[in-house]
Write an enzyme that holds these catalytic residues in place. Structure first.
Site, PDB file in Angstrom:
ATOM      1  N   ASP A  36      58.697  53.664  21.811  1.00 39.47           N
ATOM      2  CA  ASP A  36      58.296  54.962  23.010  1.00 39.47           C
ATOM      3  C   ASP A  36      57.761  54.224  24.272  1.00 39.47           C
ATOM      4  O   ASP A  36      57.000  54.678  24.793  1.00 39.47           O
ATOM      5  CB  ASP A  36      57.630  55.850  22.512  1.00 39.47           C
ATOM      6  CG  ASP A  36      57.277  57.345  23.350  1.00 39.47           C
ATOM      7  OD1 ASP A  36      58.341  57.575  23.887  1.00 39.47           O
ATOM      8  OD2 ASP A  36      56.366  57.870  22.974  1.00 39.47           O
TER       9      ASP A  36
ATOM     10  N   ASN B 153      53.138  54.990  28.633  1.00 42.34           N
ATOM     11  CA  ASN B 153      52.619  54.101  27.795  1.00 42.34           C
ATOM     12  C   ASN B 153      52.255  52.633  28.108  1.00 42.34           C
ATOM     13  O   ASN B 153      52.049  51.808  27.218  1.00 42.34           O
ATOM     14  CB  ASN B 153      53.514  54.218  26.338  1.00 42.34           C
ATOM     15  CG  ASN B 153      53.018  55.335  25.551  1.00 42.34           C
ATOM     16  OD1 ASN B 153      52.109  56.061  25.511  1.00 42.34           O
ATOM     17  ND2 ASN B 153      54.190  55.753  24.780  1.00 42.34           N
TER      18      ASN B 153
ATOM     19  N   ASP C  76      49.664  53.031  22.468  1.00 45.06           N
ATOM     20  CA  ASP C  76      50.478  54.279  21.724  1.00 45.06           C
ATOM     21  C   ASP C  76      51.657  53.602  21.050  1.00 45.06           C
ATOM     22  O   ASP C  76      52.972  53.864  21.309  1.00 45.06           O
ATOM     23  CB  ASP C  76      50.800  55.164  22.420  1.00 45.06           C
ATOM     24  CG  ASP C  76      51.136  56.328  21.424  1.00 45.06           C
ATOM     25  OD1 ASP C  76      51.118  56.264  20.261  1.00 45.06           O
ATOM     26  OD2 ASP C  76      51.613  57.393  22.171  1.00 45.06           O
TER      27      ASP C  76
END
Length: 329
Positions: free
Chosen positions: A204, A209, A221
């Protein structure tokens, strides 16, 4: 379907957060800040006679303990190679803890600002560290975490939405038709790419992030870490018109290829992966709709306009998947 009062996270109040930390020897000073997370619950907590920490409470039943520990082990590998990812703290030799039915991990707090992804130097620097992450990720596979593939992100997402009554009746067939067209397009992209290798990914890796400081980026994350093609961690850094994305990708790869080889056939997968993410995101919202945080945060979900927009979005993706890749392969 659960109600707000019966959802598992309804029992995770401030006292529970502080008691969980106290159970592992960390005593909060009363400062508690909920951070921007919906899949899990994440808090910054002030600690008596110490620096604040970040504690993540994992969504019940999403990952097995073994899958969470795989994420932790990956972060530890990255940290050991001086790659700026934030691993969980080992407390009494463990990184995964349990309290009152919740599983949680504790992290050092690392601040930072959003990266300036229009800056070629920032993109190259970021690409360099993604290349280092992938060099580590390629050394061994995940065995406990689901993969990023057509079945789990595409077919399962379509089937869940159609089977659970989220679409207005008058839009069901339109969505079914365009979703099937999108899946056909995704299959064609994968066929053009051929046998592309997969590795352990961040999963992701978008600008939200990546936190930036004067020392450069650090990555947070890794909750969606899974096996997939390397380009998954690159395409979400791209934005704007086609010529802008070409330039951005060139800048990222200038740093990436200092540490990892990039197979250009993966460029056939960029729009396929974007389509899978769009399908998966709609189904993710549907699967989480019984969590009271979701209707509050996403009030536009599941409206007539929402599904009309998703159908149009997939139609646009069907066309984009048949366009040439960002540069000749």
């Amino acid at each position: 379907m659960t109600t707000p009062s019966t959802h598992p996270f309804s029992a995770l109040g401030p006292d529970c957060v502080l008691d969980a930390l106290a159970a592992v020897g960390l005593f909060g000073d009363g400062r508690l800040l909920a951070l921007n997370s919906y899949e899990n619950r994440v808090y910054q907590v002030g600690i008596e006679d110490g620096k604040p920490v970040v504690v993540k409470f994992y969504r019940p039943a999403r990952w097995s303990d073994a899958a969470i520990l795989e994420e932790h082990a990956f972060l530890a590998e990255l940290h050991a190679q001086e790659i700026p990812a934030v691993p969980p703290l080992a407390i009494d030799g463990r990184t995964l803890h349990a309290f009152n039915g919740f599983r949680f991990a504790v992290f050092e707090r690392h601040g930072g600002r959003a990266p300036e992804l229009f800056d070629p130097a920032v993109l190259e620097w970021t690409g360099r560290f993604i290349g280092r992450i992938h060099a580590v990720g390629a050394t061994r596979p995940f065995t406990e975490r689901s993969a990023l593939d057509i079945d789990t992100f595409g077919i399962a997402s379509r089937d869940y939405l159609l089977a659970n009554g989220f679409l207005p009746p008058e839009l069901v067939e339109a969505y079914r038709s365009v979703a099937n067209q999108a899946l056909d397009g995704i299959h064609r992209c994968y066929e053009r790419a051929g046998d592309v290798s997969v590795l352990r990914l961040h999963g992701d890796c978008h600008g939200g992030n990546v936190l930036w400081t004067d020392a450069g980026p650090h990555f947070v994350d890794f909750d969606d870490a899974r096996m997939g093609p390397a380009v998954q961690d690159l395409w979400m850094m791209l934005s704007g018109e086609r010529h802008e994305m070409v330039r951005q990708l060139s800048d990222i790869l200038a740093g990436y290829e200092d540490f990892a080889e990039f197979d250009p056939r993966q460029l056939y997968l960029v729009e396929a992966l974007r389509t899978l993410r769009l399908m998966h995101y709609a189904a993710w919202l549907a699967r989480r709709w019984d969590d009271p945080a979701f209707p509050a945060a996403f009030p536009w979900f599941n409206t007539q306009r929402y599904w009309q927009d998703r159908i149009l979005e997939l139609r646009e993706q069907v066309a984009l998947m048949d366009e040439p890749p960002l540069w000749p392969v």
